[in-house]
Design an enzyme around this catalytic site. Sequence first.
Site, PDB file in Angstrom:
ATOM      1  N   SER A 250       0.836  -1.205   0.000  1.00 48.97           N
ATOM      2  CA  SER A 250       0.000   0.000   0.000  1.00 48.97           C
ATOM      3  C   SER A 250       0.869   1.252   0.000  1.00 48.97           C
ATOM      4  O   SER A 250       0.478   2.274  -0.559  1.00 48.97           O
ATOM      5  CB  SER A 250      -0.961  -0.001   1.191  1.00 48.97           C
ATOM      6  N   GLU A 251       2.053   1.198   0.628  1.00 49.88           N
ATOM      7  CA  GLU A 251       2.990   2.319   0.556  1.00 49.88           C
ATOM      8  C   GLU A 251       4.431   1.833   0.502  1.00 49.88           C
ATOM      9  O   GLU A 251       4.790   0.852   1.166  1.00 49.88           O
ATOM     10  CB  GLU A 251       2.844   3.270   1.751  1.00 49.88           C
ATOM     11  N   THR A 252       5.210   2.550  -0.273  1.00 51.65           N
ATOM     12  CA  THR A 252       6.668   2.447  -0.247  1.00 51.65           C
ATOM     13  C   THR A 252       7.196   3.810   0.172  1.00 51.65           C
ATOM     14  O   THR A 252       6.839   4.833  -0.417  1.00 51.65           O
ATOM     15  CB  THR A 252       7.233   2.064  -1.629  1.00 51.65           C
TER      16      THR A 252
ATOM     17  N   HIS B 170       1.633   4.030   8.663  1.00 54.21           N
ATOM     18  CA  HIS B 170       2.395   2.801   8.881  1.00 54.21           C
ATOM     19  C   HIS B 170       3.765   2.861   8.218  1.00 54.21           C
ATOM     20  O   HIS B 170       4.744   2.321   8.750  1.00 54.21           O
ATOM     21  CB  HIS B 170       1.601   1.575   8.409  1.00 54.21           C
TER      22      HIS B 170
END
Length: 273
Positions: free
Chosen positions: A45-47, A73
């Site tokens: 969902s995120e880098t 997160h």
Amino acid sequence: MAIQQYVVDAFTDQVFGGNPAAVCLPESWPSDELMASIAMENRFSETAFIVREPAGWHLRWFTPGGEIDLCGHATLASAYVVLRFVEPDAGEVRFRAMSGVLTVTRARGEDAGTNHSADVFTMDFPAFDLRPTPVTDAMERALGARPIEAWLGRDLLCVMPDERTVRDLDPDQDLLKTLPGLLANVTAAGDAGSGFDCVSRSFAPKLRVPEDPVCGSGHCHILPYWSERLGKPALTAYQASARGGVIHATVAGSRVSLGGSAALFSIGTILPD
């Protein structure tokens, strides 16, 4: 150039729980196109990308659908990486980001009163202003259940009548894209005896993320709502995704403190050339 990458599960003290994020430490900033490509390749969902500049650490977040202005997160995961591998003697790290300066403090497991050895990281984040918005048939069709309230900040926040409704949702991802807000956060009060003040789920198909396992920025909407509704500043929240995750939080005016642990899954090297 080779880029060191860590994969960290945030808001959990065990791998395969919480929300996984990739944290990349390039020596200098890659192009926006390369960072977007890495995020697409990772499919998390995120880098996060963090670079130490003369003014300090600079943090940016990319979803598979593009750059985002705030992510909890992946910030927790970034702090975990910095404080474990780069500045192991420090107890705090400050990131300059699109949403302002974000401070993350670390408490050793025993200092935080935990019964395990994992450190606890507490993030100081901005709370999103919420304004009421009408509950619509479109919301009910997209979510598969009718909210009893709806609020809008950066994201849409839909309040459901009970915890079971939140847990059982199977929303229509295409219809979710037609709703206002960047993400669709759905929440309800925790069941009596559960130990949680609220339970939630977060959906982000506009960012090519069907469901975010534990969403820190979503809780910058969710927690201010419940703090006011319940009349208490300190809250324990549960994200009822398949992976699940616990957030310990304090709401104070326009700021939200989000606390949780993290677990390292892997260390690797990206070879974009």
